[in-house]
Design a protein around this motif. Structure first.
Motif, PDB file in Angstrom:
ATOM      1  N   THR A 122      -1.928  -0.657 -36.334  1.00  0.00           N
ATOM      2  CA  THR A 122      -0.967  -1.170 -37.345  1.00  0.00           C
ATOM      3  C   THR A 122      -1.623  -0.799 -38.769  1.00  0.00           C
ATOM      4  O   THR A 122      -2.904  -1.057 -38.873  1.00  0.00           O
ATOM      5  N   ILE A 123      -0.697  -0.406 -39.849  1.00  0.00           N
ATOM      6  CA  ILE A 123      -1.396  -0.243 -41.088  1.00  0.00           C
ATOM      7  C   ILE A 123      -0.380  -0.875 -41.901  1.00  0.00           C
ATOM      8  O   ILE A 123       0.785  -1.198 -41.943  1.00  0.00           O
ATOM      9  N   THR A 124      -0.985  -1.911 -42.731  1.00  0.00           N
ATOM     10  CA  THR A 124      -0.100  -3.007 -43.527  1.00  0.00           C
ATOM     11  C   THR A 124      -0.687  -2.917 -44.975  1.00  0.00           C
ATOM     12  O   THR A 124      -1.827  -2.823 -45.276  1.00  0.00           O
ATOM     13  N   LEU A 125       0.427  -2.834 -45.638  1.00  0.00           N
ATOM     14  CA  LEU A 125       0.129  -2.934 -47.210  1.00  0.00           C
ATOM     15  C   LEU A 125       0.102  -4.218 -47.709  1.00  0.00           C
ATOM     16  O   LEU A 125       1.397  -5.087 -47.484  1.00  0.00           O
ATOM     17  N   CYS A 156       3.806  -8.955 -46.028  1.00  0.00           N
ATOM     18  CA  CYS A 156       3.549  -7.688 -46.158  1.00  0.00           C
ATOM     19  C   CYS A 156       4.233  -6.709 -45.778  1.00  0.00           C
ATOM     20  O   CYS A 156       5.203  -7.148 -44.775  1.00  0.00           O
ATOM     21  N   PHE A 157       4.015  -5.256 -45.930  1.00  0.00           N
ATOM     22  CA  PHE A 157       4.680  -4.085 -45.359  1.00  0.00           C
ATOM     23  C   PHE A 157       3.904  -3.550 -44.313  1.00  0.00           C
ATOM     24  O   PHE A 157       2.752  -2.959 -44.491  1.00  0.00           O
ATOM     25  N   SER A 158       4.201  -3.671 -43.167  1.00  0.00           N
ATOM     26  CA  SER A 158       3.575  -3.135 -41.745  1.00  0.00           C
ATOM     27  C   SER A 158       4.324  -2.158 -41.176  1.00  0.00           C
ATOM     28  O   SER A 158       5.585  -2.169 -41.014  1.00  0.00           O
ATOM     29  N   LYS A 159       3.605  -1.123 -40.728  1.00  0.00           N
ATOM     30  CA  LYS A 159       4.028  -0.026 -39.802  1.00  0.00           C
ATOM     31  C   LYS A 159       3.212   0.105 -38.606  1.00  0.00           C
ATOM     32  O   LYS A 159       1.918   0.202 -38.700  1.00  0.00           O
ATOM     33  N   PHE A 160       3.758   0.449 -37.353  1.00  0.00           N
ATOM     34  CA  PHE A 160       2.950   0.698 -36.183  1.00  0.00           C
ATOM     35  C   PHE A 160       2.755   2.162 -36.119  1.00  0.00           C
ATOM     36  O   PHE A 160       3.597   3.144 -36.582  1.00  0.00           O
ATOM     37  N   GLU A 206      10.225  12.208 -38.658  1.00  0.00           N
ATOM     38  CA  GLU A 206      10.632  10.939 -38.413  1.00  0.00           C
ATOM     39  C   GLU A 206      10.468   9.963 -37.325  1.00  0.00           C
ATOM     40  O   GLU A 206      10.585   8.719 -37.273  1.00  0.00           O
ATOM     41  N   SER A 207      11.115  10.843 -36.282  1.00  0.00           N
ATOM     42  CA  SER A 207      10.846   9.889 -34.800  1.00  0.00           C
ATOM     43  C   SER A 207       9.624   9.739 -34.138  1.00  0.00           C
ATOM     44  O   SER A 207       9.536   9.325 -33.265  1.00  0.00           O
ATOM     45  N   SER A 208       8.654  10.355 -34.820  1.00  0.00           N
ATOM     46  CA  SER A 208       7.256  10.257 -34.280  1.00  0.00           C
ATOM     47  C   SER A 208       6.425   9.136 -34.886  1.00  0.00           C
ATOM     48  O   SER A 208       6.605   8.729 -36.193  1.00  0.00           O
ATOM     49  N   PHE A 209       5.296   8.536 -34.188  1.00  0.00           N
ATOM     50  CA  PHE A 209       4.580   7.278 -34.745  1.00  0.00           C
ATOM     51  C   PHE A 209       3.332   7.925 -35.138  1.00  0.00           C
ATOM     52  O   PHE A 209       2.401   7.226 -35.697  1.00  0.00           O
ATOM     53  N   THR A 210       3.123   9.411 -35.183  1.00  0.00           N
ATOM     54  CA  THR A 210       2.055   9.839 -35.892  1.00  0.00           C
ATOM     55  C   THR A 210       1.726   9.667 -37.193  1.00  0.00           C
ATOM     56  O   THR A 210       0.649   9.442 -37.747  1.00  0.00           O
ATOM     57  N   TYR A 211       2.929   9.659 -37.995  1.00  0.00           N
ATOM     58  CA  TYR A 211       2.780   9.232 -39.398  1.00  0.00           C
ATOM     59  C   TYR A 211       3.521   8.017 -39.810  1.00  0.00           C
ATOM     60  O   TYR A 211       4.556   7.696 -39.226  1.00  0.00           O
ATOM     61  N   ILE A 212       3.159   7.348 -40.604  1.00  0.00           N
ATOM     62  CA  ILE A 212       4.108   6.276 -41.169  1.00  0.00           C
ATOM     63  C   ILE A 212       4.276   6.575 -42.708  1.00  0.00           C
ATOM     64  O   ILE A 212       3.843   7.389 -43.400  1.00  0.00           O
ATOM     65  N   PHE A 213       5.697   6.117 -42.737  1.00  0.00           N
ATOM     66  CA  PHE A 213       6.294   6.634 -44.274  1.00  0.00           C
ATOM     67  C   PHE A 213       6.418   5.182 -44.803  1.00  0.00           C
ATOM     68  O   PHE A 213       6.928   4.363 -44.478  1.00  0.00           O
ATOM     69  N   ILE A 214       5.713   5.331 -46.069  1.00  0.00           N
ATOM     70  CA  ILE A 214       5.962   4.107 -46.924  1.00  0.00           C
ATOM     71  C   ILE A 214       6.654   4.598 -48.347  1.00  0.00           C
ATOM     72  O   ILE A 214       5.863   5.313 -49.036  1.00  0.00           O
ATOM     73  N   PRO A 215       7.890   3.796 -48.594  1.00  0.00           N
ATOM     74  CA  PRO A 215       8.794   4.333 -49.625  1.00  0.00           C
ATOM     75  C   PRO A 215       7.861   4.111 -51.012  1.00  0.00           C
ATOM     76  O   PRO A 215       7.320   3.091 -50.943  1.00  0.00           O
TER      77      PRO A 215
END
Length: 447
Positions: A366-369, A380-384, A401-410
């Protein structure tokens, strides 16, 4: 019941039964109507229209179109000159004929005067002979014969006198005629001289205009030739300049590409140096979890928009003696997500323990802002995030968009006041070790 009485029309002589006399008279085509233009004529109603078109008092029938004179053309002037020349030739011929006839008439008068003188002398001689004969009183028959001859001679003298009188009258008439002809000829000559002067003036004017037009055309032609030569030279120069500019543009484009690549490499090198400086401050390489501090976010975003650079996190391991990884952050996004999202992915590097590890590998986390304002109730803003690689240093695929390889942070989330403080943000990266352990155990059992 109809009260109209039958009657015979005075004009058309028809028997009218169903009309009144007054009503029929207002419509009858044979009724005589005075001319509306007051020419004095009475015309039947049926012929009134034709009479209006033919009436002499109708001013519209007497209108004449104005003679719009156009300036004489060259052919008209030539025809007028030819007619004047023919008239001059006829005048000279008629003058010659008149002079010749005058000479002949003068000769005839001179001959008549000579003949009259001879006749007077002959008469004197005859009178003298008669006197001698009368005095001699001889030969009476001869005297009678001579008297008859004298009578004939007197008759001849009378006829000659009449002829002389007629000749004199003819001479006077001829002189008057000659005088009138000379006067008319002088008038014609004066008119001809005036017309000839007008024609010469018009001809000179037309000649001047023609010469001026020729000079203007010559000047225009010379200027056009000069402009044509200048235009040809300009086209040649433009083609040369265009060729030189196209070559220069190609060279400039190549240099710009090289310069952009170099600038991108320099910026990337600066980012890498900053990362190395951060690493130099921390000798211990972390594993399983990394808290990445990103400073000067605004300036880095600006540089990324200009040079397409990528931010690289410090290197860390998934676990002790595990996979060597780092986080790649495209702060301005990629492709269609540019200027709207920040993209992050896990980059697997070549590590010291790759020979002991299982390949291909699957890494999850997980990556958390981190929220920098509220510590007790942090939002916090978290993404798997997940990646699967066959070997280290393998490039990432295009983000989906459907892949978990990249996470998108607006960007609207990244630049919120609770996530960005003093132009600094923190990304908390946590690797799921249990999944790796189960994966390693599975491979162990397989072996």
């Amino acid at each position: 019941m109809n009260n109209n009485k039958a009657f015979t029309c005075y004009f058309c002589n028809r028997l009218i039964e169903n009309e009144t006399e007054m009503g029929h008279t207002t419509l009858c085509s044979k009724v005589l109507i005075p001319c509306p233009y007051k020419c004095g004529a009475y015309v039947e109603r049926a012929n009134l229209v034709r009479h209006k078109n033919e009436c002499t008092n109708n001013n519209s029938n007497n209108c004449k179109s104005l003679d719009r004179r156009m300036p004489p053309t060259r052919s008209d002037l030539v025809n007028l000159s030819r007619r004047f020349q023919e008239l001059e030739v006829k005048k000279e011929d008629s003058l010659e004929d008149i002079k010749k006839s005058l000479k002949e008439h003068a000769l005839s008068i001179q001959k008549f005067n000579n003949f009259n003188g001879y006749l007077a002398e002959w008469k004197k001689k005859v009178d003298a002979q008669l006197k001698t004969l009368v005095t001699s009183e001889t030969n009476g028959n001869q005297f009678i014969y001579i008297q008859e001859k004298l009578l004939q001679l007197q008759n001849l003298h009378l006829e000659l006198s009449k002829l002389k009188e007629n000749t004199y009258k003819d001479s006077n008439y001829f002189k008057n005629t000659q005088t009138d002809f000379a006067r008319n000829l002088e008038e014609i000559r004066g008119t001809f001289n005036k017309q000839n002067a007008a024609f010469e003036g018009m001809w000179r004017e037309q000649t001047g205009l023609t010469q001026k037009a020729i000079e203007d055309v010559r000047t225009i032609k010379e200027s056009l030739d000069e402009q044509k030569a200048k235009y040809a030279g300009l086209i040649f120069d433009l083609r040369s300049v265009s060729q030189i500019s196209s070559e220069a543009a190609e060279k400039i484009e190549i240099l710009e590409r090289e310069f952009n690549l170099m600038k991108q490499d320099v910026n990337q090198l600066k980012i890498n140096m900053e990362i190395l400086e951060d690493l130099a401050c921390n000798d211990n390489t972390p594993y399983q979890r990394l808290i990445w501090k990103i400073t000067d976010v605004e300036s880095k975003l600006k540089r990324t928009r200009e040079n397409d650079i990528v931010l690289k996190s410090p290197i860390f391991y998934t676990h002790r003696f595990g996979y060597k990884i780092r986080i790649l952050l495209y702060i301005n996004g990629l492709k269609k997500w540019k200027n709207r999202y920040a993209l992050a992915c896990i980059h697997v590097l070549k590590g010291e323990y790759d020979a002991l590890l299982t390949w291909p590998c699957t890494i999850e986390g997980t990556i958390t802002l981190r929220d920098l304002v509220d510590k007790t109730q942090a939002k916090c803003f978290s993404k798997f995030i997940k990646t699967k690689r066959s070997c280290g240093e393998e490039e990432e695929d295009e983000p989906q968009e459907s892949s978990f390889t990249y996470i998108f942070i607006p960007h609207t989330v990244l630049f919120k006041s609770n996530f960005l403080k003093d132009d600094t943000c923190f990304l908390d990266v946590c690797i799921n070790v249990n999944a790796l352990i189960w994966l390693l155990r599975g491979w162990f059992y397989l072996y």
